[in-house]
Structure formats: C-alpha cells, structure tokens
Design a protein around this motif. Structure first.
Motif, PDB file in Angstrom:
ATOM      1  N   GLU A 198       0.880  -1.173   0.000  1.00  0.00           N
ATOM      2  CA  GLU A 198       0.000   0.000   0.000  1.00  0.00           C
ATOM      3  C   GLU A 198       0.910   1.214   0.000  1.00  0.00           C
ATOM      4  O   GLU A 198       1.266   1.753   1.041  1.00  0.00           O
ATOM      5  N   GLN A 199       1.327   1.624  -1.179  1.00  0.00           N
ATOM      6  CA  GLN A 199       2.289   2.710  -1.310  1.00  0.00           C
ATOM      7  C   GLN A 199       1.872   3.631  -2.458  1.00  0.00           C
ATOM      8  O   GLN A 199       1.053   3.276  -3.290  1.00  0.00           O
ATOM      9  N   SER A 200       2.489   4.801  -2.472  1.00  0.00           N
ATOM     10  CA  SER A 200       2.260   5.725  -3.586  1.00  0.00           C
ATOM     11  C   SER A 200       3.481   6.627  -3.729  1.00  0.00           C
ATOM     12  O   SER A 200       4.306   6.726  -2.822  1.00  0.00           O
ATOM     13  N   LEU A 201       3.583   7.266  -4.884  1.00  0.00           N
ATOM     14  CA  LEU A 201       4.688   8.175  -5.174  1.00  0.00           C
ATOM     15  C   LEU A 201       4.167   9.599  -5.295  1.00  0.00           C
ATOM     16  O   LEU A 201       3.112   9.830  -5.872  1.00  0.00           O
ATOM     17  N   PHE A 202       4.921  10.563  -4.746  1.00  0.00           N
ATOM     18  CA  PHE A 202       4.553  11.971  -4.844  1.00  0.00           C
ATOM     19  C   PHE A 202       5.729  12.756  -5.410  1.00  0.00           C
ATOM     20  O   PHE A 202       6.858  12.611  -4.947  1.00  0.00           O
ATOM     21  N   VAL A 203       5.484  13.561  -6.392  1.00  0.00           N
ATOM     22  CA  VAL A 203       6.512  14.428  -6.970  1.00  0.00           C
ATOM     23  C   VAL A 203       5.942  15.827  -7.098  1.00  0.00           C
ATOM     24  O   VAL A 203       4.876  16.023  -7.680  1.00  0.00           O
ATOM     25  N   ASP A 204       6.632  16.832  -6.545  1.00  0.00           N
ATOM     26  CA  ASP A 204       6.176  18.224  -6.592  1.00  0.00           C
ATOM     27  C   ASP A 204       6.946  19.014  -7.656  1.00  0.00           C
ATOM     28  O   ASP A 204       7.854  18.500  -8.308  1.00  0.00           O
ATOM     29  N   GLU A 205       6.574  20.279  -7.780  1.00  0.00           N
ATOM     30  CA  GLU A 205       7.246  21.235  -8.662  1.00  0.00           C
ATOM     31  C   GLU A 205       7.311  20.728 -10.113  1.00  0.00           C
ATOM     32  O   GLU A 205       8.375  20.643 -10.718  1.00  0.00           O
ATOM     33  N   LEU A 206       6.148  20.387 -10.626  1.00  0.00           N
ATOM     34  CA  LEU A 206       6.031  19.909 -12.004  1.00  0.00           C
ATOM     35  C   LEU A 206       5.174  20.869 -12.822  1.00  0.00           C
ATOM     36  O   LEU A 206       4.228  21.465 -12.309  1.00  0.00           O
ATOM     37  N   SER A 207       5.488  21.000 -14.086  1.00  0.00           N
ATOM     38  CA  SER A 207       4.648  21.779 -14.981  1.00  0.00           C
ATOM     39  C   SER A 207       3.481  20.925 -15.454  1.00  0.00           C
ATOM     40  O   SER A 207       3.483  19.693 -15.298  1.00  0.00           O
ATOM     41  N   GLU A 208       2.475  21.560 -16.041  1.00  0.00           N
ATOM     42  CA  GLU A 208       1.324  20.827 -16.547  1.00  0.00           C
ATOM     43  C   GLU A 208       1.746  19.852 -17.648  1.00  0.00           C
ATOM     44  O   GLU A 208       1.224  18.738 -17.738  1.00  0.00           O
ATOM     45  N   GLU A 209       2.711  20.253 -18.472  1.00  0.00           N
ATOM     46  CA  GLU A 209       3.202  19.380 -19.539  1.00  0.00           C
ATOM     47  C   GLU A 209       3.869  18.132 -18.965  1.00  0.00           C
ATOM     48  O   GLU A 209       3.690  17.016 -19.481  1.00  0.00           O
ATOM     49  N   LEU A 214       3.769  12.213 -17.326  1.00  0.00           N
ATOM     50  CA  LEU A 214       3.745  11.194 -16.277  1.00  0.00           C
ATOM     51  C   LEU A 214       2.445  10.394 -16.302  1.00  0.00           C
ATOM     52  O   LEU A 214       2.446   9.187 -16.023  1.00  0.00           O
ATOM     53  N   GLU A 215       1.346  11.064 -16.616  1.00  0.00           N
ATOM     54  CA  GLU A 215       0.076  10.349 -16.730  1.00  0.00           C
ATOM     55  C   GLU A 215       0.159   9.290 -17.826  1.00  0.00           C
ATOM     56  O   GLU A 215      -0.251   8.139 -17.631  1.00  0.00           O
ATOM     57  N   GLN A 216       0.687   9.666 -18.973  1.00  0.00           N
ATOM     58  CA  GLN A 216       0.803   8.728 -20.085  1.00  0.00           C
ATOM     59  C   GLN A 216       1.792   7.609 -19.769  1.00  0.00           C
ATOM     60  O   GLN A 216       1.526   6.424 -20.049  1.00  0.00           O
ATOM     61  N   TYR A 217       2.918   7.963 -19.149  1.00  0.00           N
ATOM     62  CA  TYR A 217       3.935   6.963 -18.823  1.00  0.00           C
ATOM     63  C   TYR A 217       3.413   5.952 -17.803  1.00  0.00           C
ATOM     64  O   TYR A 217       3.653   4.747 -17.924  1.00  0.00           O
ATOM     65  N   SER A 218       2.692   6.439 -16.802  1.00  0.00           N
ATOM     66  CA  SER A 218       2.145   5.532 -15.786  1.00  0.00           C
ATOM     67  C   SER A 218       1.094   4.597 -16.392  1.00  0.00           C
ATOM     68  O   SER A 218       0.990   3.430 -15.994  1.00  0.00           O
ATOM     69  N   LEU A 219       0.316   5.108 -17.367  1.00  0.00           N
ATOM     70  CA  LEU A 219      -0.657   4.251 -18.056  1.00  0.00           C
ATOM     71  C   LEU A 219       0.054   3.131 -18.825  1.00  0.00           C
ATOM     72  O   LEU A 219      -0.393   1.975 -18.818  1.00  0.00           O
ATOM     73  N   GLU A 220       1.152   3.474 -19.472  1.00  0.00           N
ATOM     74  CA  GLU A 220       1.906   2.473 -20.225  1.00  0.00           C
ATOM     75  C   GLU A 220       2.505   1.421 -19.290  1.00  0.00           C
ATOM     76  O   GLU A 220       2.468   0.214 -19.585  1.00  0.00           O
TER      77      GLU A 220
END
Length: 265
Positions: A198-209, A214-220
């Motif tokens: 039961e874990q998750s990853l958090f990354v801050d200071e990202l642009s919308e692009e 990351l959304e597309q990469y995580s889907l793949e």
C-alpha cells in the motif's frame, strides 16, 4: 507556562477520516443523498463494528459497552437488538426520493402543475413535508435529472429514484476498489504481521506538460504490468480451482491524480 497537550488519537483519526470523507460527501450530494439519510444508514455499520471490536478484545457486548464504543444511545442499541434498525428504513429516505416514490405510487400524471389543485407538485410535496419548499424540491429533482421543469409544469423523467443511470456501474467498481485500498491500509496500521502493499509516489514542482507525460507513462507501465500479473493470476486460478481452500480473492490496483500545489492561488 502551561504545556500544550498532544491531540488525542481519536481526534487525529477523525481528522484523517474527514479528509477522506469530503470526497465521499461530494459523491453523496451529487447523487442526492443528504446528511440525515447518510447518518441513519451509518448506524448499522457502527453497531456491527462495535460488536466486532469488543469481541476482538474479549469484552462482553453489553448495551452499555456497545453504546460507549459506538457512540449511539442505549435506546438505539436496543432497537438494533430487536432488529428494528438493521436496515435503512423508508423514513430515512430523503424528501426528494420520498416525493418521487409517492408520485409513482399514487399513479399521478407524468406532468403536474406546480400549484393550483390537489394533483399538483406542491400538494404532492406537502404530503411528505411541510418544512421543505416545493420549489427547492423541484429544483433538486431537476438537478438529478429526474424531472424537467417547463414553465409551470413539473414533468416526470424517470419513475425510479436512480439519477445518472450510466454511472451506477462505475460507482460500484469505485466502491470495490476504494474499499479494498482502505482495508489494506487500515490493516497495515493496526497489524504488524502480513503487511499488504500500500504505497504511492509523490513528486512536486512539475509543470502541466510534465504531469501529462507522467500520466501517459504511468498508463503504459500499468498496461504492461497488469497484463503480466493477470496472466500469472489466471494460471494460479486454474491450478487452484476445485480445491477446498480456494476461497480467497486477490486484487491489486493503481491510481493517478494531480492537483495545484501553488499556495499563492
């Protein structure tokens, strides 16, 4: 100088549960479930969980103990024991849902004048409640897609109080996924053995692009991993079927979400 007492564990837990609950309340209100209806529906859950907690601790499930642990009155506990509140009764339904039910039960026309006679929407609402304004009820039913308001007519669009039919299956799936996630996380908090992933990853200071990438990469990644995991699970399921102890279900999930962390906005 007086010392500041640390918050009670119950206060901290309530704070975290409320953080989760705001999303559930959004879902409830969106579907026409109000506070009173929800709070009444929670009582059987508190009752059953209080029994489970006391039994796990080896404590006798007296009315007093159940009342103390659940926070309900002894009168409510007695009502549960007599099986009067083990299910959500009809009087816990929201006023809009009761109006819909009565409309169908009385076989009234699908188009009712808002006011003016005994077979008006206003008269229908007053049979249920004199505290709720009929116009507010009509607006709520329209918001839920159950009626249409055409000038001075209230038109019935559905004979079932089930708004947004097309999302029922998605809600059911969400309930299963979130329940499994919470069950795993809560188990890990209170049990030191057999801890679930039961874990998750958090990354801050990202642009919308970057977020879109990351959304597309995580889907793949998930598409590839889920296919491998499903193939392995199916092999094990075929191997275990017909065995007397093949009574378990395994699930693993993933989610993605982003929000704006700019505190200046």
């Amino acid at each position: 100088m007086s010392a500041t007492l640390p918050p009670l564990a119950s206060e901290q837990t309530l704070k975290h549960v409320l953080e989760i609950s705001q999303h559930l309340v959004k879902m409830l209100i969106h579907s026409g479930v109000g506070y009173q209806m929800f709070s009444n529906a929670l009582k059987p859950i508190f009752y059953r969980e209080a029994i489970s907690e006391l039994e796990a601790q080896g404590v006798k499930t007296t009315d007093s103990a159940l009342s103390l642990v659940s926070g309900m009155s002894r009168r409510e506990i007695n009502q549960f024991k007599s099986d009067e509140l083990t299910h959500v009764s009809s009087n816990t339904m929201s006023v809009p849902s009761r109006v819909m039910t009565l409309w169908v039960q009385q076989q009234l026309p699908h188009k009712l004048p808002f006011s003016g006679n005994d077979k008006s929407f206003e008269a229908l609402v007053k049979q249920i409640s004199t505290e709720k304004h009929p116009r507010s009820i009509a607006n709520e039913l329209q918001r839920l897609g159950l009626v249409d308001i055409d000038k001075d007519l209230v038109c019935l669009m559905s004979e079932s109080y089930v708004p947004f039919h097309d999302i029922r299956e998605m809600e059911a799936l969400l309930a299963k996924n979130v329940s499994a996630h919470l069950a795993a996380g809560i188990h890990n908090i209170y049990h030191e053995t057999h801890r679930y992933l039961e874990q998750s990853l958090f990354v801050d200071e990202l642009s919308e692009e970057s977020v879109k990438q990351l959304e597309q990469y995580s889907l793949e990644l998930w598409s590839h991993a889920s296919e491998q995991l499903l193939n392995h699970a199916m092999r094990l399921s075929e191997q275990d079927q017909d065995q007397h102890n093949a009574t378990h279900r395994f699930c693993v999930g993933i989610y993605q979400h982003h929000d704006d962390t700019d505190r200046s906005k």
